[in-house]
Design an enzyme around this catalytic site. Structure first.
Site, PDB file in Angstrom:
ATOM      1  N   THR A  63       5.539  43.766  92.705  1.00  0.00           N
ATOM      2  CA  THR A  63       6.726  43.470  93.510  1.00  0.00           C
ATOM      3  C   THR A  63       7.325  44.784  93.967  1.00  0.00           C
ATOM      4  O   THR A  63       7.915  45.521  93.180  1.00  0.00           O
ATOM      5  CB  THR A  63       7.775  42.701  92.678  1.00  0.00           C
ATOM      6  OG1 THR A  63       7.228  41.430  92.351  1.00  0.00           O
ATOM      7  CG2 THR A  63       9.058  42.492  93.466  1.00  0.00           C
TER       8      THR A  63
ATOM      9  N   LYS B 159       8.386  37.545  98.718  1.00  0.00           N
ATOM     10  CA  LYS B 159       8.564  37.689  97.265  1.00  0.00           C
ATOM     11  C   LYS B 159      10.022  38.050  96.939  1.00  0.00           C
ATOM     12  O   LYS B 159      10.647  37.453  96.071  1.00  0.00           O
ATOM     13  CB  LYS B 159       7.611  38.774  96.741  1.00  0.00           C
ATOM     14  CG  LYS B 159       7.877  39.248  95.312  1.00  0.00           C
ATOM     15  CD  LYS B 159       7.580  38.184  94.266  1.00  0.00           C
ATOM     16  CE  LYS B 159       7.911  38.698  92.862  1.00  0.00           C
ATOM     17  NZ  LYS B 159       7.802  37.669  91.839  1.00  0.00           N
TER      18      LYS B 159
ATOM     19  N   LYS C 228      17.440  46.007  90.962  1.00  0.00           N
ATOM     20  CA  LYS C 228      16.516  46.753  91.827  1.00  0.00           C
ATOM     21  C   LYS C 228      16.023  45.864  92.974  1.00  0.00           C
ATOM     22  O   LYS C 228      16.056  46.256  94.149  1.00  0.00           O
ATOM     23  CB  LYS C 228      15.307  47.239  91.011  1.00  0.00           C
ATOM     24  CG  LYS C 228      14.347  48.122  91.773  1.00  0.00           C
ATOM     25  CD  LYS C 228      12.927  48.034  91.199  1.00  0.00           C
ATOM     26  CE  LYS C 228      12.288  46.683  91.537  1.00  0.00           C
ATOM     27  NZ  LYS C 228      10.856  46.566  91.230  1.00  0.00           N
TER      28      LYS C 228
END
Lengths: 295, 295, 295, 295
Positions: free
Chosen positions: D97, D173, D242
């Site tokens: 990711t 994603k 994040k």
């Protein structure tokens, strides 16, 4: 005391600031990417240098007043930047609105050459610059600030010392721009509620600006927002978005949630997406009006 | 011109307002639920009435300055309310901070008795009331406002005419309180970012209040928020929440989205849930500090 | 066991619910303000009553399925309301989506007549009602719920017991509607980001709905939001705003800040101000699209 | 068809993915910074390489499954990165990711060497990886995707083609992670309102997860949020922050305001400031509970 000062950036703000320095008796060596912009100050006694790096005065002060972080980096540490030529004891007095990170980075660069960096953004528009009425923020090493203070005082009405960390003055400058935008949004919401109740927006603006909020920001922007007059731009909305992004990056780095700044960011971003980036930043209030079905 | 005026509500604001009227040469008939609170103004020459309804002066003016919508309804249209006794040509000059809806409702009630309602909330704290420095908002029928104007001028430094709809003055008053709370949140977020960068909060507060935001709200609250001094309460946070709810109800009724007001509502509500309802409303800024891991 | 049941409200939901009761062998006495709407269920064996109050069955159950709080109060405690005629031991099974406060108020009213109130809103659209697939919430006194359970089971696939406070089932129903709206906004933001990156919105919708979010809400609304197909309205946006207001009133009363609900409120309010109140509530996502400069 | 595949990153996800490849008959050359982590897959038949760059198979596929953008850049284009050794026709199948920008940057790097980049992040936790039940996103050149598809199918239950732009799969994603966090906040607000009304949080969670929201995210996280069980962390909150930052950076770059993402950002940031960065990301809901005065 300094006799000769280097100056880079002769835009709406830089030019009147050079005039103030000349009035105060300094010699000023000026550089601007677009040479025509230098004409007024040359006519008033400033000296033009051909090459950017020649603004450097041995052991002296160079002032920069350019449009953003990128421009500042380029004139300072770019290939032809004056920073490479600053000698021991020189000071870079950096008066542009840039991020704390850029200030910290340039301070580190100058440190390697035994020269100094003082961050010194200002509050005030071109007319305040012309009248030596700027409010001037100042952060950096105490010794350097001691030397820059008389120079800063020649350009403004008051100098605020914000400590040793070179980024501090930028934090306060960005915080001020954030607070202006927050005041604009608050006014807009309040004026819209008044308008929806059949009250004249300008009367509402006048009530607030002559009672609780009798200060420049509410007086000046209150009238623009009440009249929905967003052109010509005093400060472009896309620059407001840039500053808001700098605020949020600093907030993120320092773990400081700022919900009002987040709302303003979304509002500014929507404004740019709708094609209003070149309007005055007070045009951020159009979103609130549209969402109330007004205009 | 009026000679005798009725006055209901002798709290922190009402008492000095009565003193102003006495100084200006009016006779004042006063009523307060807690009789002891009347003592100062009685000593200064006001006349006490035993029964609430006796404040009514035939064809004259009755001023109310009570704590909230409920209290205002009770003294006016409650079982013993003076409203039932207001005769043709009388005026109810309603100076409390209440909702536009309450003003509209009471105006309709008085209308049925051929008497009038002027909504007239004020900006200013007790010291401003004592010095006849209040800013006074005014909305209602033009004829009635013409008669109340000299009376209002005896208590304040300026009277703003906000039109015929009796709710208008309340809308402007609530909008002002909203703008104060928005300014407090904006200051808090900015001061927190400064503190997280190692800058003294009080220096930050002083910079802003002496430059861009040189007005009462930023000066007074800026210092309180910088020092995190939230007691004693000048204006309780739970009253701030009440006003914020009134703003949002009006915003909902008038289809005016107010995102800053929504954030403030959530923040005030969290503050009350955490047991801070009796602190000064500037304590709403504690949430932002806590969310930054401060204090 | 009950043999005869009263039923008020034969709209899109009420009519198929009556059909379910008939199938399960109950006799059903029905009333609807607009008599024509009763025709289908009459044809299927329901009995029409001329006067609203005649739906009351001595000691029996009356079900209400009407459009909002006001309608529910009118049919129950209005001048001609059936509530005045409910006798000892009767139960009002209230299946409309209304506020917890309305439920508590009606429960108190019935309590004075020794009859009972069970709040019983449902999750499911008309097709689920027709297939006896509703999810049915239930709150009120245990004894009353014991008697209503078989009746509820005749209309749905599962009954959830939410305790004794009659408002509880309404809180859960409103919370569910809030969660649907939150899911719609989250999908819209995500689809917009995909679209701005050149990804087909429908592909994005399908990815999410067939992986992480493989459930009715994301499948059904995901497709509508991806295609921006907001008409015909399955549930009108202005009813969504009504429900969001009920959520926020309850949140305010219970000191529970709900930042997502606040954002949704502002978005729904803007949608109504822009004239979209009669579109499907998924049209609340148009604001996010417009703010991204899309469509 | 590929016979041998390189694989970098043998953490909780990478290790079971290698097992899937082995089961499907591939030879797998593995590298992990911490060699011990390779033991299980070596025992199952994978081949260990000593030097990172040796994972490169001439003209073949290298899969990466590492923890963040920085790690991915290091293993790929760092001094010892395998990227320098990828020959013409090789494919980097990048399953971590990371941000769309990182994918675009690496795609450009590989392009210069005539090798290819396919972005391929997944939905699913380690147990799904172990059962070949991952949902696998895929973006990049069609030719490259054609070759990677059987390899991806060996590790998951479905592969979604998201177009040619290598950043697309990352956008989807990140959008999914954003939607999970939005669902968590919505659940928390709803459960808090229920709890404040005296309703058991777990009952509320169960009602929603078994009716409107009968899918993995609401089932799994609903229970954790209802029980306020935030440890051990399945996915750390600081990684959620994040990802939220990556979403907002992309939203900023693409001029897509995302108000829910902004709220989540402020909430996650506050959570980290309060020292909860190592808890499960569902702990972001603690802020809403605290603001309601709940534990």
């Amino acid at each position: 005391m300094e006799k000769t000062i280097g100056f880079v950036g002769l835009g709406n703000m830089g030019a009147p600031m050079v005039m103030s320095l000349l009035k105060a008796g300094y010699r000023v060596k000026v550089y601007n990417r677009t040479p025509e912009k230098a004409e007024t100050v040359i006519a008033a006694g400033a000296d033009r240098v051909e090459h950017l790096a020649d603004v450097a005065v041995p052991g002296g002060i160079v002032i920069t007043m350019v449009s953003n972080d990128q421009a500042l980096e380029e004139v300072t540490i770019g290939e032809k930047g004056f920073g490479h030529k600053l000698e021991e004891g020189s000071i870079h007095l950096s008066m542009s609105t840039v991020s704390p990170e850029t200030s910290r980075k340039l301070a580190a660069f100058h440190g390697k050459h035994n020269s100094h960096y003082v961050a010194s953004p200002v509050f005030g528009r071109p007319d305040a610059a012309a009248a030596q009425k700027l409010f001037i923020l100042s952060s950096g090493s105490s010794k350097a600030k001691e030397r820059t203070k008389p120079v800063q005082e020649a350009m403004g009405q008051r100098v605020f010392d914000l400590g040793e960390d070179p980024g501090n003055a930028n934090v306060i400058k960005l915080g001020g721009n954030f607070m202006i935008m927050a005041a604009m949004e608050a006014m807009a919401e309040s004026f819209n509620l008044a308008e929806k109740n059949g009250i004249d927006r300008q009367v509402a603006a006048e009530v607030y600006a002559s009672t609780l909020f009798n200060c420049t920001v509410y007086n000046g922007y209150g009238s623009m927002i009440a009249n929905r007059r967003f052109e010509p731009a005093g400060f472009q909305l896309e620059l407001g978005l840039k500053d808001c992004n700098l605020v949020l990056e600093e907030a993120n780095a320092k773990q400081t949630p700022m919900p009002f700044a987040s709302i303003l960011h979304d509002t500014l971003l929507a404004s740019v997406a709708k094609g209003r980036g070149k309007q005055d930043w007070s045009a951020l209030t159009r979103i609130a009006s549209e969402n109330a079905g007004l205009k």
